[in-house]
Design an enzyme around this catalytic site. Structure first.
Site, PDB file in Angstrom:
ATOM      1  N   HIS A  32      15.644  29.961  27.017  1.00 29.36           N
ATOM      2  CA  HIS A  32      16.264  29.168  28.100  1.00 29.36           C
ATOM      3  C   HIS A  32      17.738  28.916  27.797  1.00 29.36           C
ATOM      4  O   HIS A  32      18.246  27.816  28.052  1.00 29.36           O
ATOM      5  CB  HIS A  32      15.570  27.807  28.282  1.00 29.36           C
ATOM      6  CG  HIS A  32      14.124  27.880  28.630  1.00 29.36           C
ATOM      7  ND1 HIS A  32      13.665  28.136  29.908  1.00 29.36           N
ATOM      8  CD2 HIS A  32      13.013  27.716  27.872  1.00 29.36           C
ATOM      9  CE1 HIS A  32      12.340  28.111  29.905  1.00 29.36           C
ATOM     10  NE2 HIS A  32      11.918  27.878  28.688  1.00 29.36           N
ATOM     11  N   GLU A  61      17.350  32.849  30.874  1.00 30.60           N
ATOM     12  CA  GLU A  61      16.117  32.993  31.660  1.00 30.60           C
ATOM     13  C   GLU A  61      16.158  34.290  32.468  1.00 30.60           C
ATOM     14  O   GLU A  61      17.079  34.489  33.269  1.00 30.60           O
ATOM     15  CB  GLU A  61      15.946  31.793  32.592  1.00 30.60           C
ATOM     16  CG  GLU A  61      15.662  30.511  31.821  1.00 30.60           C
ATOM     17  CD  GLU A  61      15.605  29.271  32.704  1.00 30.60           C
ATOM     18  OE1 GLU A  61      15.980  29.343  33.897  1.00 30.60           O
ATOM     19  OE2 GLU A  61      15.178  28.213  32.194  1.00 30.60           O
ATOM     20  N   GLY A  66       5.887  25.761  26.475  1.00 27.84           N
ATOM     21  CA  GLY A  66       5.529  24.344  26.467  1.00 27.84           C
ATOM     22  C   GLY A  66       6.372  23.678  25.405  1.00 27.84           C
ATOM     23  O   GLY A  66       7.571  23.911  25.342  1.00 27.84           O
ATOM     24  N   SER A  75       9.147  31.509  26.090  1.00 30.16           N
ATOM     25  CA  SER A  75       9.695  30.188  25.756  1.00 30.16           C
ATOM     26  C   SER A  75       9.247  29.734  24.347  1.00 30.16           C
ATOM     27  O   SER A  75       9.619  30.376  23.369  1.00 30.16           O
ATOM     28  CB  SER A  75       9.293  29.210  26.854  1.00 30.16           C
ATOM     29  OG  SER A  75       9.978  28.006  26.734  1.00 30.16           O
ATOM     30  N   ALA A  76       8.438  28.684  24.220  1.00 31.89           N
ATOM     31  CA  ALA A  76       7.978  28.248  22.893  1.00 31.89           C
ATOM     32  C   ALA A  76       7.261  29.387  22.158  1.00 31.89           C
ATOM     33  O   ALA A  76       7.401  29.540  20.937  1.00 31.89           O
ATOM     34  CB  ALA A  76       7.048  27.045  23.021  1.00 31.89           C
TER      35      ALA A  76
END
Lengths: 235, 235
Positions: free
Chosen positions: B159, B194, B90, B122-123
């Site tokens: 990413h 990714e 997020g 991700s985050a």
């Protein structure tokens, strides 16, 4: 009376630095001999000197002299004694950090609000909004605040980018990011595409350039406005 | 003994949430019944409840129960009593802000450093590095610090995106942004594409997945490493 030119980018694809804006800049700065350049955003980590040389070369084409703010012993006096100010692009976090470090927020506000003409490109445009919460830049330094100069009553998203068709990348689109911003903030965001700018004459704000802009208001569907549109009511 | 799985993304193009990782997760979490989910990064501004439902559905496929950290009255106790932890993706600024607000930095470090298995996407992977200075996210909130959990002695760029061929957009490429980071910081950055992840077993750090990773060291030309490479010496 405020006079600002708030541009999405300094450079459009296939063209030189500031080239697409030079005709408008020669009108905007017609009564100005010397522009004070704020090189703090340091694109690519370039030195203040080298960045200032780049600005000098571009402004020479319209017969304006440029002086780098870092050349002043006292940058507050540098701002206060400016005929006009140009803040170049680069990294918004680095720029805002340096403005706070040198106690320049209030002097810049006083100077621009009392009529000194201001040109911003990219990061230098971002800081014209209420906050830098809608920058696209990587947070490579930690500034003491995200509050910026508030010359317009909304936020700017420069280099506004439409979703890339058929992209397989799973990172967020620009529109998704701005929608996330509105989960925590309520001010409008103006997405300025490269080649667009806002012209501010006191309280009159006009979209200029060849593109539409995309407007994001809290709890509203985003919408497009054409070049020439007045954004005076946006707040 | 530390056990982490630090993934670039939760979702690869054309596949469901966590789907590409499920086989590896069923091995990674083989002795675990319940995973505590940290939903703070709120992708797209989604609620903690809705985000936790999404994680629950994915983990049900490998017969794991999920509980949202927001369901605990005392989130510090929630962390301390976890069998395993998953932090979803997020917005990194929102995530880090909430971790600081709830005083969870030290409890998370204590818990993971003493062996509680941790999955980040991700985050949730970004925070495994030394700082969040190399996140791609928009700074939509202002966290009290950019320092993160330091489970690995470098920074993560999830990413990771190669330059787009023939792009006419003038915004910075990811590589340019990371180079700018190195104008102000000296720690290495691992650009995770990714579909890639890092597996950490105590001090052994291995690149996994189908892609190479791009490594950025201070004052060095960036270079690629293949899947299976040990990154133990990178600091």
């Amino acid at each position: 009376m405020k006079q600002l030119l708030i541009a999405s980018t300094s450079t459009i694809h296939g063209s030189g630095y500031l080239e697409y804006l030079l005709n408008d800049l020669s009108v905007f700065f017609k009564n100005i001999n010397t522009v004070t350049f704020i090189p703090y955003a340091r694109p690519g980590g370039i030195s203040h000197d080298d960045y200032t040389i780049k600005a000098k070369k571009a402004f020479k084409k319209i017969n304006k002299h440029v002086i780098g703010l870092h050349e002043f012993k006292n940058p507050i006096e540098g701002i206060e004694n400016s005929e006009a100010i140009f803040t170049g692009g680069g990294n918004t976090f680095v720029l805002v950090n340096q403005l706070y470090k040198n106690n320049l927020i209030q002097p810049l506000q006083d100077c621009i609000n009392s009529g000194t003409p201001y040109l911003g490109t990219s990061a230098g445009s971002n800081i014209c909004g209420l906050t830098m919460h809608t920058t696209n830049d990587m947070p490579i330094v930690y500034p003491p605040s995200f509050k910026t100069l508030s010359f317009v009553p909304f936020n700017i998203n420069p280099h506004y980018l439409d979703p890339i068709p058929n992209s397989t990348h799973m990172g967020e689109t620009r529109e998704t990011r701005i929608k996330e911003f509105h989960a925590y903030n309520t001010q409008p965001v103006v997405g300025l595409r490269e080649g667009s700018w806002l012209e501010v004459n006191d309280n009159e704000i006009t979209l200029k350039g060849i593109h539409k802009a995309r407007i994001f208001e809290y709890n509203k569907t985003p919408y497009e406005v054409g070049s020439g549109t007045k954004l005076n009511a946006l707040k």
